[in-house]
Design an enzyme around this catalytic site. Structure first.
Site, PDB file in Angstrom:
ATOM      1  N   HIS A  64      55.358  58.472 -30.435  1.00  0.00           N
ATOM      2  CA  HIS A  64      56.137  58.305 -29.201  1.00  0.00           C
ATOM      3  C   HIS A  64      55.664  57.067 -28.460  1.00  0.00           C
ATOM      4  CE1 HIS A  64      52.629  60.533 -27.804  1.00  0.00           C
ATOM      5  NE2 HIS A  64      52.981  60.376 -26.541  1.00  0.00           N
ATOM      6  N   HIS A  66      54.390  56.291 -25.480  1.00  0.00           N
ATOM      7  CA  HIS A  66      53.319  56.179 -24.479  1.00  0.00           C
ATOM      8  C   HIS A  66      52.283  55.122 -24.888  1.00  0.00           C
ATOM      9  CE1 HIS A  66      54.129  60.368 -22.508  1.00  0.00           C
ATOM     10  NE2 HIS A  66      54.912  59.422 -22.043  1.00  0.00           N
ATOM     11  N   ASP A  68      49.124  54.829 -24.737  1.00  0.00           N
ATOM     12  CA  ASP A  68      47.919  55.207 -25.487  1.00  0.00           C
ATOM     13  C   ASP A  68      48.254  55.582 -26.944  1.00  0.00           C
ATOM     14  OD1 ASP A  68      49.169  57.521 -24.362  1.00  0.00           O
ATOM     15  OD2 ASP A  68      47.369  58.700 -24.738  1.00  0.00           O
ATOM     16  N   HIS A  69      49.516  55.393 -27.327  1.00  0.00           N
ATOM     17  CA  HIS A  69      49.934  55.632 -28.720  1.00  0.00           C
ATOM     18  C   HIS A  69      50.503  54.376 -29.375  1.00  0.00           C
ATOM     19  CE1 HIS A  69      49.491  60.084 -28.619  1.00  0.00           C
ATOM     20  NE2 HIS A  69      49.466  59.794 -27.331  1.00  0.00           N
ATOM     21  N   HIS A 122      57.758  66.368 -24.728  1.00  0.00           N
ATOM     22  CA  HIS A 122      56.757  65.532 -24.045  1.00  0.00           C
ATOM     23  C   HIS A 122      57.409  64.191 -23.681  1.00  0.00           C
ATOM     24  CE1 HIS A 122      52.824  63.786 -23.225  1.00  0.00           C
ATOM     25  NE2 HIS A 122      53.054  62.841 -24.100  1.00  0.00           N
ATOM     26  N   ASP A 141      51.643  64.193 -29.312  1.00  0.00           N
ATOM     27  CA  ASP A 141      51.381  64.981 -28.105  1.00  0.00           C
ATOM     28  C   ASP A 141      52.342  66.157 -27.973  1.00  0.00           C
ATOM     29  OD1 ASP A 141      49.403  63.158 -27.577  1.00  0.00           O
ATOM     30  OD2 ASP A 141      50.379  62.246 -25.836  1.00  0.00           O
ATOM     31  N   HIS A 179      44.893  64.306 -29.119  1.00  0.00           N
ATOM     32  CA  HIS A 179      43.892  64.348 -28.034  1.00  0.00           C
ATOM     33  C   HIS A 179      42.891  65.479 -28.257  1.00  0.00           C
ATOM     34  CE1 HIS A 179      45.717  61.468 -25.152  1.00  0.00           C
ATOM     35  NE2 HIS A 179      46.866  61.896 -25.653  1.00  0.00           N
TER      36      HIS A 179
HETATM   37 ZN    ZN Z   1      51.958  61.030 -24.674  1.00  0.00          ZN
END
Ligand code: ZN
Length: 261
Positions: A64, A66, A68-69, A122, A141, A179
């Site tokens: 996805h 985001h 941090d991905h 998410h 996530d 995570h």
């Molecule tokens: Zn995420």
């Protein structure tokens, strides 16, 4: 007379901690040497892991959009020439995207083939990668050990359907979540499902692992079915505890409580 069938060499998987609580993963097909990063939380750590293993990055698979991905996509693409594959539903938000994929598509890592599963909730375009033969799924996530992703973009019914899709994979499937949230997730799980003996036992193992600095990821579908409070929403006894009679509203109530926990 005996017949020997040569076992196909297993998918190679390397997992490492990144940023505050992310996990990065490198996966490799040992036959072709094709290697993919699942998401790109941290460029230096991923390059270091590649170096340490003597692997050459050829692909990036995003779950996805985001940051941090996907934050390392461009730098890793520039450093290695890797091809970026990511969710169709978020194509405009995936840096360096070469190929957009969604439910029903398959992605290839040399001899290894992964099914793409749409798992919105998410984020709206979130996808997961499932290697049926190697019994491994990379779920970003969506599903966490003892938890699930926050509903930043999607609705509770949407996320429930995504979780059900993952929960219906074979119980032995290894679930690689993005995570290390398990201890905090577990405290909430014990609060909302205090009589779950499997959960109580699992939390003791998790506390010990974390004390020793060990990861609690991957998990399995079997472990999550037994102990994850968001999957317990399918059970009438759990629904009754939350004063409701259906799975989706039990899930929605649990998710709201977790947001405030
Ligand atoms: Zn995420």
């Amino acid at each position: 007379m005996s017949v020997t069938i040569a076992a196909e060499p297993a998918l190679q998987i390397k997992q490492f901690a990144c940023l505050a609580d992310n996990y990065g993963f490198l996966i490799r097909d040992p036959v072709s040497g094709e290697t993919a990063a699942i998401d790109t939380p941290c460029v230096e750590t991923i390059l270091g892991a590649l170096d340490g293993a003597g692997w050459k990055l050829t692909q990036i698979w995003n779950t996805h959009w985001h940051p941090d991905h996907t934050g390392g996509n461009l730098a890793l693409k520039e450093a290695t020439g890797a091809r970026v594959i990511g969710p169709k539903g978020e194509a405009g938000r995936i840096p360096g995207l070469d190929q957009a994929v969604g439910q029903g598509d398959q992605v290839r890592l040399g001899e290894k083939i992964a099914d793409v599963l749409d798992t919105p909730g998410h984020t709206l375009g979130h996808i997961a990668f499932y290697f049926a033969q190697d019994q491994a799924a990379f779920v970003g996530d969506t599903l966490f050990a003892l938890g699930c992703g926050r509903l930043f973009e999607g609705t509770a019914p949407m996320m429930w359907a995504s979780l059900q899709k993952l929960a219906s994979l074979p119980p032995a499937t290894q679930i690689y979540c993005a995570h290390e949230y398990t201890l905090a997730n577990g405290r909430f799980a014990l609060d909302i499902d205090p009589d779950n003996q499997a959960l109580i036992a699992r939390m003791e193992e998790i506390e010990q692992k974390r004390r020793n600095g060990l990861p609690t990821v991957p998990t399995t579908i079997a472990a999550e079915l037994a102990t994850n409070p968001f999957l317990q929403a399918r059970l009438p006894a759990f629904q009754r505890r939350l004063e409701t009679t259906d799975a989706i509203s039990a899930f929605a109530i649990a998710r709201q409580r977790k947001d405030r926990f």
